[in-house]
Design a protein around this motif. Structure first.
Motif, PDB file in Angstrom:
ATOM      1  N   GLY A 105      52.458  33.038  17.863  1.00  0.00           N
ATOM      2  CA  GLY A 105      53.064  34.180  16.911  1.00  0.00           C
ATOM      3  C   GLY A 105      54.067  33.891  16.258  1.00  0.00           C
ATOM      4  N   GLY A 106      54.376  34.790  15.013  1.00  0.00           N
ATOM      5  CA  GLY A 106      55.266  34.639  14.118  1.00  0.00           C
ATOM      6  C   GLY A 106      55.188  33.526  13.024  1.00  0.00           C
ATOM      7  N   LYS A 160      50.731  35.124   9.778  1.00  0.00           N
ATOM      8  CA  LYS A 160      49.474  35.539   9.758  1.00  0.00           C
ATOM      9  C   LYS A 160      49.419  36.828   8.882  1.00  0.00           C
ATOM     10  N   THR A 214      51.706  38.305   7.069  1.00  0.00           N
ATOM     11  CA  THR A 214      52.164  38.392   5.741  1.00  0.00           C
ATOM     12  C   THR A 214      51.031  37.821   4.863  1.00  0.00           C
ATOM     13  N   ARG A 262      60.228  32.721   0.439  1.00  0.00           N
ATOM     14  CA  ARG A 262      60.562  33.636  -0.328  1.00  0.00           C
ATOM     15  C   ARG A 262      61.217  34.821   0.308  1.00  0.00           C
ATOM     16  N   LYS A 270      59.272  38.910   3.015  1.00  0.00           N
ATOM     17  CA  LYS A 270      59.732  39.758   3.898  1.00  0.00           C
ATOM     18  C   LYS A 270      59.874  41.487   3.390  1.00  0.00           C
ATOM     19  N   HIS A 318      56.786  44.119   3.379  1.00  0.00           N
ATOM     20  CA  HIS A 318      56.467  44.657   4.600  1.00  0.00           C
ATOM     21  C   HIS A 318      57.543  46.197   4.692  1.00  0.00           C
TER      22      HIS A 318
HETATM   23  N1  LIG Z   1      56.408  32.731   3.048  1.00  0.00           N
HETATM   24  C1  LIG Z   1      57.352  33.430   3.695  1.00  0.00           C
HETATM   25  N2  LIG Z   1      58.769  33.353   3.186  1.00  0.00           N
HETATM   26  C2  LIG Z   1      59.570  34.279   3.901  1.00  0.00           C
HETATM   27  N3  LIG Z   1      59.094  34.751   5.135  1.00  0.00           N
HETATM   28  C3  LIG Z   1      58.059  34.900   5.704  1.00  0.00           C
HETATM   29  C4  LIG Z   1      57.095  34.022   5.016  1.00  0.00           C
HETATM   30  N4  LIG Z   1      56.016  34.193   5.663  1.00  0.00           N
HETATM   31  C5  LIG Z   1      56.251  35.132   7.084  1.00  0.00           C
HETATM   32  N5  LIG Z   1      57.479  35.272   6.805  1.00  0.00           N
HETATM   33  C6  LIG Z   1      58.212  35.966   7.908  1.00  0.00           C
HETATM   34  O1  LIG Z   1      58.207  35.559   9.182  1.00  0.00           O
HETATM   35  C7  LIG Z   1      58.001  36.580   9.999  1.00  0.00           C
HETATM   36  C8  LIG Z   1      56.733  36.463  10.675  1.00  0.00           C
HETATM   37  O2  LIG Z   1      55.743  36.729   9.846  1.00  0.00           O
HETATM   38  P1  LIG Z   1      54.263  37.351  10.327  1.00  0.00           P
HETATM   39  O3  LIG Z   1      53.634  37.369   9.158  1.00  0.00           O
HETATM   40  O4  LIG Z   1      54.801  38.750  11.095  1.00  0.00           O
HETATM   41  O5  LIG Z   1      53.852  36.700  11.430  1.00  0.00           O
HETATM   42  P2  LIG Z   1      52.465  36.600  12.491  1.00  0.00           P
HETATM   43  O6  LIG Z   1      51.566  37.696  12.069  1.00  0.00           O
HETATM   44  O7  LIG Z   1      51.966  35.262  12.648  1.00  0.00           O
HETATM   45  O8  LIG Z   1      53.281  37.010  13.983  1.00  0.00           O
HETATM   46  C9  LIG Z   1      58.345  37.674   9.187  1.00  0.00           C
HETATM   47  O9  LIG Z   1      59.539  38.275   9.385  1.00  0.00           O
HETATM   48  C10 LIG Z   1      57.910  37.524   7.691  1.00  0.00           C
HETATM   49  O10 LIG Z   1      58.516  38.377   7.008  1.00  0.00           O
END
Ligand SMILES: Nc1ncnc2c1ncn2[C@@H]1O[C@H](COP(=O)(O)OP(=O)(O)O)[C@@H](O)[C@H]1O
Ligand SMILES: [Mg+2]
Length: 220
Positions: free
Chosen positions: A12-13, A16, A18, A173, A177, A180
Motif C-alpha cells: 500500500g501507499g 496507485k 494518485t 511533487r 498531494k 486529492h
Molecule cells: N508523485 C508523487 N509526489 C508526491 N506525493 C505522492 C506522489 N505519488 C503519491 N504521493 C503521495 O503518497 C501517498 C500514497 O499515495 P496513494 O496514491 O494514496 O497510494 P496507494 O493508492 O498506492 O495506497 C499519498 O499521500 C500521496 O499524496
C-alpha cells in the motif's frame, strides 16, 4: 469500446490512486469520458472524483465477484475505465488483471516498494499465463526525486530483474498531494510531471484514446 487501465501493487501507499486520478484528470481534460471503479475500501479515487472538478466519474465496487460485470457494463459508455485496487494480494486483484488492457505497478524509491513491485509483477505474469491474456504491464516509478542514489538504485534493481519500467517517473511533487484535497488536476509543477508521463505513453501508442482517428474532415 473502452480501454481498461488499472493500478495494482500488493504494497500500500505506493501511489496507485494518485497515478490513476492524475491520469484520469489529464485524459478528461483532453475530452475523454473516464470512469474509475474504486475497489479499495479507502475510497481515495471515489473521494477525489466526488469533488467533481475534473468531470471524471467514479463508482464503488467492493465485491470482487461483481467486478467483471461492472467493468463490462461501463465499457459501453466510456472511453476509459480505470480500476483502482487496495494494496494487498486479493481475488479482486486477480479479476482486475483479467479485465485490464494496461496494468500499472507503481513503485516509490524504497526497497519494500521494489520488493512489492517484483512480487506483483510475478503475480500478474502468472495470471496472464494461466488465463492466456497479455495486458501491457509497466512499473511506474512514483514520488521519485531526480538523481538520488536510492532512486537510481531502485531503477537499476527493477531493470536487472527484468521488469518493464516506464522511463518517466511521476516525480515527487506536492501537487500530487494537493489534487486529492481539491479534486482537481495535479496543480503547479505536478501538471508538467503528469504531462511528461502521458507523453511517454502517447509516444509508445499505449493509450487508445489518443490513437483514435480525429473526426474532422481531411481537406484533399
Ligand atoms: N508523485 C508523487 N509526489 C508526491 N506525493 C505522492 C506522489 N505519488 C503519491 N504521493 C503521495 O503518497 C501517498 C500514497 O499515495 P496513494 O496514491 O494514496 O497510494 P496507494 O493508492 O498506492 O495506497 C499519498 O499521500 C500521496 O499524496
Ligand atoms: Mg489507493
Amino acid at each position: 469500446m473502452a480501454q481498461v487501465i488499472s493500478a495494482i501493487q500488493e504494497k500500500g501507499g505506493v501511489g496507485k490512486s494518485t497515478l490513476l486520478c492524475a491520469l484520469a484528470a489529464r485524459l478528461a481534460k483532453d475530452g475523454a469520458k473516464v470512469v474509475i471503479v474504486d475497489t479499495d475500501p479507502q475510497k481515495t479515487c471515489l473521494k477525489w472524483a466526488e469533488k467533481d472538478k475534473c468531470g471524471v466519474d467514479a463508482v464503488e465496487q467492493l465485491n470482487d465477484e461483481l467486478l467483471t460485470k461492472t467493468v463490462k457494463h461501463l465499457k459501453g459508455s466510456y472511453d476509459v475505465v480505470m480500476i483502482d485496487t487496495a494494496g494487498y494480494k486479493s481475488a479482486m486483484a486477480v479479476y482486475t488483471v483479467m479485465r485490464s488492457d494496461i496494468i500499472f505497478i507503481p513503485c516509490k524509491a524504497a526497497e519494500p516498494d521494489a520488493k512489492g513491485a517484483l512480487r506483483t509483477w510475478q503475480h500478474v505474469q502468472a495470471i496472464s499465463e494461466s488465463a492466456d491474456i497479455y495486458p501491457q504491464t509497466y512499473v511506474v516509478l512514483s514520488d521519485f526525486d531526480k538523481g538520488t542514489s536510492i532512486s537510481e538504485g531502485i531503477r537499476d534493481a527493477l531493470a536487472t530483474q527484468g521488469l518493464i519500467t516506464l522511463k518517466t517517473p511521476l516525480w515527487h511533487r506536492t501537487g500530487f498531494k494537493e489534487m486529492h484535497t481539491h479534486g482537481t488536476l495535479p496543480p503547479g509543477s505536478a501538471t508538467a510531471a503528469i504531462n511528461e508521463f502521458v507523453a511517454e505513453l502517447q509516444l509508445a501508442g499505449a493509450l487508445e484514446f489518443y490513437r483514435e482517428p480525429k473526426k474532422e474532415a481531411v481537406n484533399g
